[in-house]
Design a protein around this motif. Structure first.
Motif, PDB file in Angstrom:
ATOM      1  N   THR A   1      18.035 -93.555  37.145  1.00  0.00           N
ATOM      2  CA  THR A   1      17.669 -94.464  36.068  1.00  0.00           C
ATOM      3  C   THR A   1      16.215 -94.908  36.162  1.00  0.00           C
ATOM      4  OG1 THR A   1      19.953 -95.274  35.981  1.00  0.00           O
ATOM      5  CG2 THR A   1      18.276 -96.614  34.888  1.00  0.00           C
ATOM      6  N   GLU A   2      15.805 -95.306  37.354  1.00  0.00           N
ATOM      7  CA  GLU A   2      14.436 -95.790  37.561  1.00  0.00           C
ATOM      8  C   GLU A   2      13.420 -94.654  37.397  1.00  0.00           C
ATOM      9  OE1 GLU A   2      17.378 -98.423  39.512  1.00  0.00           O
ATOM     10  OE2 GLU A   2      17.009 -96.260  39.598  1.00  0.00           O
ATOM     11  N   TYR A   3      13.788 -93.466  37.853  1.00  0.00           N
ATOM     12  CA  TYR A   3      12.905 -92.294  37.706  1.00  0.00           C
ATOM     13  C   TYR A   3      12.709 -91.970  36.224  1.00  0.00           C
ATOM     14  CZ  TYR A   3      11.215 -87.463  38.046  1.00  0.00           C
ATOM     15  OH  TYR A   3      10.483 -86.301  37.914  1.00  0.00           O
ATOM     16  N   LEU A   4      13.782 -91.994  35.465  1.00  0.00           N
ATOM     17  CA  LEU A   4      13.707 -91.688  34.043  1.00  0.00           C
ATOM     18  C   LEU A   4      12.865 -92.717  33.302  1.00  0.00           C
ATOM     19  CD1 LEU A   4      17.431 -90.701  33.681  1.00  0.00           C
ATOM     20  CD2 LEU A   4      15.534 -89.194  33.117  1.00  0.00           C
ATOM     21  N   GLU A   5      13.047 -93.999  33.647  1.00  0.00           N
ATOM     22  CA  GLU A   5      12.267 -95.043  32.984  1.00  0.00           C
ATOM     23  C   GLU A   5      10.775 -94.873  33.247  1.00  0.00           C
ATOM     24  OE1 GLU A   5      13.029 -99.622  32.119  1.00  0.00           O
ATOM     25  OE2 GLU A   5      12.643 -99.249  34.243  1.00  0.00           O
ATOM     26  N   ALA A   6      10.436 -94.415  34.449  1.00  0.00           N
ATOM     27  CA  ALA A   6       9.027 -94.227  34.808  1.00  0.00           C
ATOM     28  C   ALA A   6       8.404 -93.029  34.090  1.00  0.00           C
ATOM     29  CB  ALA A   6       8.892 -94.042  36.324  1.00  0.00           C
ATOM     30  N   ASN A   7       9.249 -92.089  33.646  1.00  0.00           N
ATOM     31  CA  ASN A   7       8.729 -90.855  33.055  1.00  0.00           C
ATOM     32  C   ASN A   7       8.954 -90.739  31.553  1.00  0.00           C
ATOM     33  OD1 ASN A   7       7.728 -88.774  35.271  1.00  0.00           O
ATOM     34  ND2 ASN A   7       9.436 -89.924  36.154  1.00  0.00           N
ATOM     35  N   LEU A   8       9.753 -91.640  30.993  1.00  0.00           N
ATOM     36  CA  LEU A   8      10.009 -91.626  29.562  1.00  0.00           C
ATOM     37  C   LEU A   8       9.632 -92.981  28.966  1.00  0.00           C
ATOM     38  CD1 LEU A   8      13.546 -89.938  29.662  1.00  0.00           C
ATOM     39  CD2 LEU A   8      11.377 -88.819  29.105  1.00  0.00           C
ATOM     40  N   GLU A   9       9.615 -93.070  27.659  1.00  0.00           N
ATOM     41  CA  GLU A   9       9.279 -94.329  26.994  1.00  0.00           C
ATOM     42  C   GLU A   9      10.521 -95.204  26.848  1.00  0.00           C
ATOM     43  OE1 GLU A   9       7.440 -93.442  23.286  1.00  0.00           O
ATOM     44  OE2 GLU A   9       5.816 -92.253  24.178  1.00  0.00           O
ATOM     45  N   GLY A  10      10.304 -96.519  26.908  1.00  0.00           N
ATOM     46  CA  GLY A  10      11.396 -97.456  26.683  1.00  0.00           C
ATOM     47  C   GLY A  10      11.765 -98.266  27.909  1.00  0.00           C
ATOM     48  N   ASN A  11      12.724 -99.173  27.734  1.00  0.00           N
ATOM     49  CA  ASN A  11      13.251 -99.997  28.815  1.00  0.00           C
ATOM     50  C   ASN A  11      14.700 -99.591  29.063  1.00  0.00           C
ATOM     51  OD1 ASN A  11      10.900-101.720  29.090  1.00  0.00           O
ATOM     52  ND2 ASN A  11      11.485-102.588  27.115  1.00  0.00           N
ATOM     53  N   SER A  12      14.965 -99.097  30.245  1.00  0.00           N
ATOM     54  CA  SER A  12      16.266 -98.496  30.520  1.00  0.00           C
ATOM     55  C   SER A  12      17.365 -99.533  30.742  1.00  0.00           C
ATOM     56  CB  SER A  12      16.185 -97.578  31.744  1.00  0.00           C
ATOM     57  OG  SER A  12      15.994 -98.341  32.927  1.00  0.00           O
TER      58      SER A  12
ATOM     59  N   GLY B   1      34.691 -91.159  33.499  1.00  0.00           N
ATOM     60  CA  GLY B   1      33.586 -92.023  33.123  1.00  0.00           C
ATOM     61  C   GLY B   1      32.287 -91.263  32.993  1.00  0.00           C
ATOM     62  N   VAL B   2      31.373 -91.860  32.232  1.00  0.00           N
ATOM     63  CA  VAL B   2      30.051 -91.265  32.000  1.00  0.00           C
ATOM     64  C   VAL B   2      28.979 -92.314  32.252  1.00  0.00           C
ATOM     65  CG1 VAL B   2      28.510 -90.266  30.255  1.00  0.00           C
ATOM     66  CG2 VAL B   2      30.936 -89.645  30.284  1.00  0.00           C
ATOM     67  N   ASN B   3      27.903 -91.901  32.897  1.00  0.00           N
ATOM     68  CA  ASN B   3      26.734 -92.745  33.092  1.00  0.00           C
ATOM     69  C   ASN B   3      25.723 -92.375  32.011  1.00  0.00           C
ATOM     70  OD1 ASN B   3      24.412 -94.055  33.922  1.00  0.00           O
ATOM     71  ND2 ASN B   3      24.571 -93.439  36.057  1.00  0.00           N
ATOM     72  N   PHE B   4      25.407 -93.328  31.150  1.00  0.00           N
ATOM     73  CA  PHE B   4      24.458 -93.100  30.061  1.00  0.00           C
ATOM     74  C   PHE B   4      23.269 -94.029  30.235  1.00  0.00           C
ATOM     75  CE2 PHE B   4      23.381 -94.687  25.609  1.00  0.00           C
ATOM     76  CZ  PHE B   4      22.464 -93.673  25.362  1.00  0.00           C
ATOM     77  N   THR B   5      22.070 -93.469  30.200  1.00  0.00           N
ATOM     78  CA  THR B   5      20.860 -94.292  30.314  1.00  0.00           C
ATOM     79  C   THR B   5      20.401 -94.676  28.913  1.00  0.00           C
ATOM     80  OG1 THR B   5      20.228 -93.071  32.306  1.00  0.00           O
ATOM     81  CG2 THR B   5      18.560 -94.469  31.304  1.00  0.00           C
ATOM     82  N   ALA B   6      20.702 -95.897  28.520  1.00  0.00           N
ATOM     83  CA  ALA B   6      20.335 -96.393  27.192  1.00  0.00           C
ATOM     84  C   ALA B   6      18.905 -96.921  27.210  1.00  0.00           C
ATOM     85  CB  ALA B   6      21.296 -97.499  26.771  1.00  0.00           C
ATOM     86  N   GLY B   7      18.349 -97.087  26.020  1.00  0.00           N
ATOM     87  CA  GLY B   7      17.056 -97.743  25.871  1.00  0.00           C
ATOM     88  C   GLY B   7      15.837 -96.865  26.001  1.00  0.00           C
ATOM     89  N   LEU B   8      16.029 -95.582  26.282  1.00  0.00           N
ATOM     90  CA  LEU B   8      14.883 -94.689  26.468  1.00  0.00           C
ATOM     91  C   LEU B   8      14.662 -93.803  25.244  1.00  0.00           C
ATOM     92  CD1 LEU B   8      15.303 -93.626  30.209  1.00  0.00           C
ATOM     93  CD2 LEU B   8      13.936 -95.499  29.246  1.00  0.00           C
ATOM     94  N   SER B   9      13.507 -93.185  25.201  1.00  0.00           N
ATOM     95  CA  SER B   9      13.129 -92.355  24.056  1.00  0.00           C
ATOM     96  C   SER B   9      13.963 -91.087  23.956  1.00  0.00           C
ATOM     97  CB  SER B   9      11.642 -91.974  24.164  1.00  0.00           C
ATOM     98  OG  SER B   9      11.372 -91.361  25.428  1.00  0.00           O
ATOM     99  N   HIS B  10      14.564 -90.667  25.067  1.00  0.00           N
ATOM    100  CA  HIS B  10      15.364 -89.451  25.097  1.00  0.00           C
ATOM    101  C   HIS B  10      16.727 -89.739  25.731  1.00  0.00           C
ATOM    102  CE1 HIS B  10      11.259 -88.003  24.568  1.00  0.00           C
ATOM    103  NE2 HIS B  10      11.749 -86.853  24.144  1.00  0.00           N
ATOM    104  N   ILE B  11      17.663 -88.821  25.527  1.00  0.00           N
ATOM    105  CA  ILE B  11      19.049 -89.045  25.929  1.00  0.00           C
ATOM    106  C   ILE B  11      19.370 -88.360  27.247  1.00  0.00           C
ATOM    107  CG2 ILE B  11      21.461 -88.576  25.285  1.00  0.00           C
ATOM    108  CD1 ILE B  11      20.335 -88.703  22.305  1.00  0.00           C
TER     109      ILE B  11
END
Length: 344
Positions: free
Chosen positions: A140-151, A283-293
């Motif tokens: 989650t933290e890696y994705l937030e650092a590399n994509l736009e948005g607040n995870s 269950g599924v882990n979904f990272t919401a709030g980012l520019s990509h899915i």
């Protein structure tokens, strides 16, 4: 559907010594899965072949060296390394973490450049993946650092979506981290995600308490009365349907969660422990709030069963279908709100 219109699903392999590749291969054993998407695995044909042989899985794969070579009727492997990689199934090694990071980095780069439509990440080991280039508590933290948005990390099934106000931080730092600003930010992210990613017009959100029994009016802690409750009341004034705080034990014990579209837990285990008890491996882990899915299964590397052909792919399958559904719903939302966005 034209083959070129199919949703391109990028997949990072996760820890090479875990069950990630096994659940990926099992997901696509049924050829009908290719009717829903075009998969692209970021790794190497040699690595996949090793796992196929070790597991006795015959799922056919197609090696490519550039994303433009995608075959929409096959399971594509984008070869991002050529060397032989030492695989020791069931063991956490520096090498397995290093190549998990390479697979993830390539997947995120292609996602960022819109060369794939969504990304599904197989499980990593948060310890052996650490390096000079990967210094994050998790995906989650890696994705937030590399994509736009607040995870916002959301664990979900068809009837339960739990987001985390605080994520991968020590429990000793949770109370001081929960500020009005953080609560407002996470509520806003969940609210928008429920609208644009799940098509819920007026989302109803519950916020859990930090302390047992909501602090019992200060006897077991003051944060619920001094921080969480006033912030919820302030958010309500904006018209959002946000309620709480709710004591977590009663909230889940009485199945109150079924009355809400989303739930925000104050810390990691408060949300994930009941979720995993209720999800039954789907269950599924979904990272919401980012520019990509991005989605992922809700389990870990499974070292204890790696190489035994006993891993259950149900959660990975759910992650795949969730990513596809969210992609379609988000695009529909963008189309429906296009004129209002222009006016703004």
């Amino acid at each position: 559907m034209d083959k070129s219109d199919k949703i391109i699903v990028g997949i990072s392999l996760g820890d090479l010594n875990g069950i990630g590749i096994e659940v990926i291969l099992k997901t696509f054993e049924d050829k009908r899965m290719l009717d829903f998407c075009t998969p692209v695995l970021f790794g190497a044909t040699k690595t996949i072949s090793y796992h196929k042989k070790a597991l006795g899985i015959e799922t056919p794969v197609h090696g490519i060296t550039a994303i433009a070579q995608i075959n929409h009727t096959k399971i594509n492997i984008l070869n991002i390394w050529k060397e032989e990689v030492a695989i020791e199934l069931g063991k956490a090694t520096k090498i397995s973490g290093e190549y998990a990071a390479k697979s993830l980095a390539s997947g995120v780069a292609h996602l960022k450049e819109n060369k794939i439509d969504v990304l599904i990440t197989a499980p990593i080991n948060k310890e052996n993946i650490q390096s000079d280039t990967f210094n994050f508590p998790g995906h989650t933290e890696y994705l937030e650092a590399n994509l736009e948005g607040n995870s916002l990390m959301i664990l979900m099934t068809d009837e339960l979506r739990i987001g985390l106000i605080t994520g991968h931080i020590p429990i000793a730092k949770v109370a001081e981290s929960i500020t009005p600003e953080l609560i407002k930010s996470k509520v806003e992210t969940m609210y928008l995600s429920l609208k644009q990613d799940f098509g819920i017009d007026k989302p109803k959100i519950a916020v859990l308490s930090l302390n047992p029994h909501c602090g019992d009016k200060g006897v077991i802690g003051e944060e619920d009365d001094t921080v969480i409750r006033p912030t919820i009341e302030e958010i309500k004034e904006t018209g959002k349907l946000v309620f709480g705080p709710y004591a977590a034990d009663g909230f889940f014990g009485s199945k109150t969660y079924k009355q809400f579209d989303g739930v925000l837990a104050t810390y990691h285990d408060q949300g994930l422990a009941p979720f995993k008890a209720l999800s039954f491996g789907k269950g599924v882990n979904f990272t919401a709030g980012l520019s990509h899915i991005r989605t992922s299964p809700d389990h870990g590397t499974g070292y204890d069963i790696a190489g035994k052909n006993s891993a259950n792919s149900s959660s990975f399958v759910e992650a795949l279908f969730t990513a596809i559904a969210v992609f379609k719903t988000r695009n529909e939302y963008k189309e429906l709100t296009k004129d209002s966005l222009i006016l703004k």
